[in-house]
Design an enzyme around this catalytic site. Structure first.
Site, PDB file in Angstrom:
ATOM      1  N   ASP A 103       0.852  -1.183   0.000  1.00 39.60           N
ATOM      2  CA  ASP A 103       0.000   0.000   0.000  1.00 39.60           C
ATOM      3  C   ASP A 103       0.893   1.240   0.000  1.00 39.60           C
ATOM      4  O   ASP A 103       1.778   1.363   0.861  1.00 39.60           O
ATOM      5  CB  ASP A 103      -0.911   0.004   1.232  1.00 39.60           C
ATOM      6  CG  ASP A 103      -2.029   1.017   1.117  1.00 39.60           C
ATOM      7  OD1 ASP A 103      -3.135   0.625   0.695  1.00 39.60           O
ATOM      8  OD2 ASP A 103      -1.800   2.194   1.455  1.00 39.60           O
ATOM      9  N   HIS A 151      -4.519  14.701  -8.870  1.00 33.94           N
ATOM     10  CA  HIS A 151      -4.693  13.313  -9.305  1.00 33.94           C
ATOM     11  C   HIS A 151      -3.709  12.921 -10.396  1.00 33.94           C
ATOM     12  O   HIS A 151      -3.302  11.747 -10.483  1.00 33.94           O
ATOM     13  CB  HIS A 151      -6.128  13.078  -9.764  1.00 33.94           C
ATOM     14  CG  HIS A 151      -7.114  13.074  -8.627  1.00 33.94           C
ATOM     15  ND1 HIS A 151      -7.326  11.970  -7.843  1.00 33.94           N
ATOM     16  CD2 HIS A 151      -7.908  14.054  -8.132  1.00 33.94           C
ATOM     17  CE1 HIS A 151      -8.227  12.262  -6.902  1.00 33.94           C
ATOM     18  NE2 HIS A 151      -8.594  13.511  -7.068  1.00 33.94           N
ATOM     19  N   ASP A 178      -1.315   9.728 -10.122  1.00 34.41           N
ATOM     20  CA  ASP A 178      -1.152   8.660 -11.119  1.00 34.41           C
ATOM     21  C   ASP A 178       0.325   8.420 -11.433  1.00 34.41           C
ATOM     22  O   ASP A 178       0.754   7.277 -11.612  1.00 34.41           O
ATOM     23  CB  ASP A 178      -1.904   9.010 -12.403  1.00 34.41           C
ATOM     24  CG  ASP A 178      -3.412   8.894 -12.249  1.00 34.41           C
ATOM     25  OD1 ASP A 178      -3.871   8.343 -11.226  1.00 34.41           O
ATOM     26  OD2 ASP A 178      -4.131   9.363 -13.160  1.00 34.41           O
ATOM     27  N   GLU A 200      -4.382   2.307  -4.517  1.00 33.88           N
ATOM     28  CA  GLU A 200      -2.945   2.304  -4.258  1.00 33.88           C
ATOM     29  C   GLU A 200      -2.472   0.957  -3.716  1.00 33.88           C
ATOM     30  O   GLU A 200      -1.374   0.852  -3.163  1.00 33.88           O
ATOM     31  CB  GLU A 200      -2.585   3.415  -3.265  1.00 33.88           C
ATOM     32  CG  GLU A 200      -3.113   3.226  -1.853  1.00 33.88           C
ATOM     33  CD  GLU A 200      -4.516   3.792  -1.648  1.00 33.88           C
ATOM     34  OE1 GLU A 200      -4.848   4.133  -0.504  1.00 33.88           O
ATOM     35  OE2 GLU A 200      -5.277   3.883  -2.638  1.00 33.88           O
TER      36      GLU A 200
END
Length: 312
Positions: free
Chosen positions: A179, A192, A196, A222
């Site tokens: 994670d 965002h 990415d 994630e």
């Protein structure tokens, strides 16, 4: 026996069928004359597969690669290459030939590749077959990062667990759940698009250290998963430690050279009676404990080891 090997060698060398063998690290260990000719390999050369593909691509020879970004194509292809015991597919060469390629993989990762020239066979339906192969590839690939998706990696977990028979049999391996730390904050603070970029960078960093017998994929947001077949918990720990170090050094945002990020991971060793769901659940619980302990670290599932499991 030596006479038999010599006869087999001469047969392979004189055959028009392409024959090659790669070891578990995806290094070419044998290629007959037809294979060396098609892929421009010197007789004594033993290149790694990604290096071979890279140099031929930039020299505009060998396999035709229909991708705007070669490195992204490479990651996507390696995410599936050698992960199943057998697969067959059609591929074409820059010189116009079409090959029917088969890959047979042993448990130790060694892979036998055999290709037959099918240039003159069913050319009228080739486009349909190629579209089918591309659709299959897309169904197993995470669109953003190019690594395997949940569907493909789940199937590889199940394959790994099939090696589990009795209490006396070697356990099939380990599962790691990753994670990216504080990813929501990264998205909120940097946007965002940059989020990415972080996910894509993370996939590349991890993928560089993944063995061909392993399978690394994104299962959502994630969160990523890594299967480590035939791997002990201590071996898994060492592999993931290298990944932690690599990600800590990464600087994925060009316009923010000081930005860095980390990840947390839980590891569980497969136990007799495990299913893909139960193994994932134990690794996911270990991940949760790694995050509670401060993130940027590994936590081993309690059922997988009696030793202290937390490391920085």
């Amino acid at each position: 026996m030596n006479d038999l090997f010599q006869s087999l060698f001469q047969l392979f060398e004189s055959s028009p069928v392409l024959v090659a063998a790669y070891d578990g690290f995806d290094r070419l260990r044998y290629a007959n004359r037809a294979f060396r000719s098609a892929y421009f390999i010197e007789p004594e050369e033993m290149p790694f597969w990604p290096d071979l593909m890279r140099r031929n691509h930039y020299a505009e020879r060998g396999t035709v690669i229909r991708a705007e970004d070669f490195e992204e194509w490479l990651i996507s292809t390696q995410s599936r290459r050698g992960k199943v015991g057998f697969r067959a597919f059609e591929t074409d060469l820059v010189d116009g030939r079409w090959l029917w390629m088969t890959e047979t993989v042993q448990e130790d990762g060694w892979m036998l590749c055999i290709a037959t020239d099918v240039t003159d066979l069913k050319a009228s339906t080739r486009e349909v077959r190629q579209d089918r192969d591309l659709a299959i590839k897309a169904s197993y690939t995470d669109e953003l990062t190019g690594v395997a998706n949940r569907r493909f990696v789940t199937a590889r977990i199940e394959d790994m667990l099939q090696g589990q028979v009795t209490d006396e049999s070697p356990l099939p391996g380990c599962l790691c759940v990753f994670d990216v730390d504080h990813f929501k904050i990264i998205n909120d603070q940097y946007g965002h698009h940059n989020g990415d970029l972080v996910l894509k960078d993370f996939a590349k960093c991890i993928h560089r250290l993944v063995r061909r017998t392993d399978c690394f994929g994104r299962v959502g947001g994630e969160e990523f998963v890594l299967t480590l077949p035939a791997t002990s918990i201590e071996q898994a720990r060492l592999i993931v430690e290298r990944m932690l170090v690599g990600v800590r050094k990464s600087r994925p945002l060009k316009d923010r050279p000081d930005f860095k990020y980390t990840f947390s991971v839980g590891i569980a060793a497969a136990q007799v009676g495990d299913t893909a769901i139960s193994l994932f659940s134990r690794a996911d619980r270990a991940l949760y404990r790694a995050k509670l302990a401060g993130r940027d670290q590994i936590h081993i599932d309690d059922a997988s080891s009696d030793r202290p499991s937390q490391i920085g």
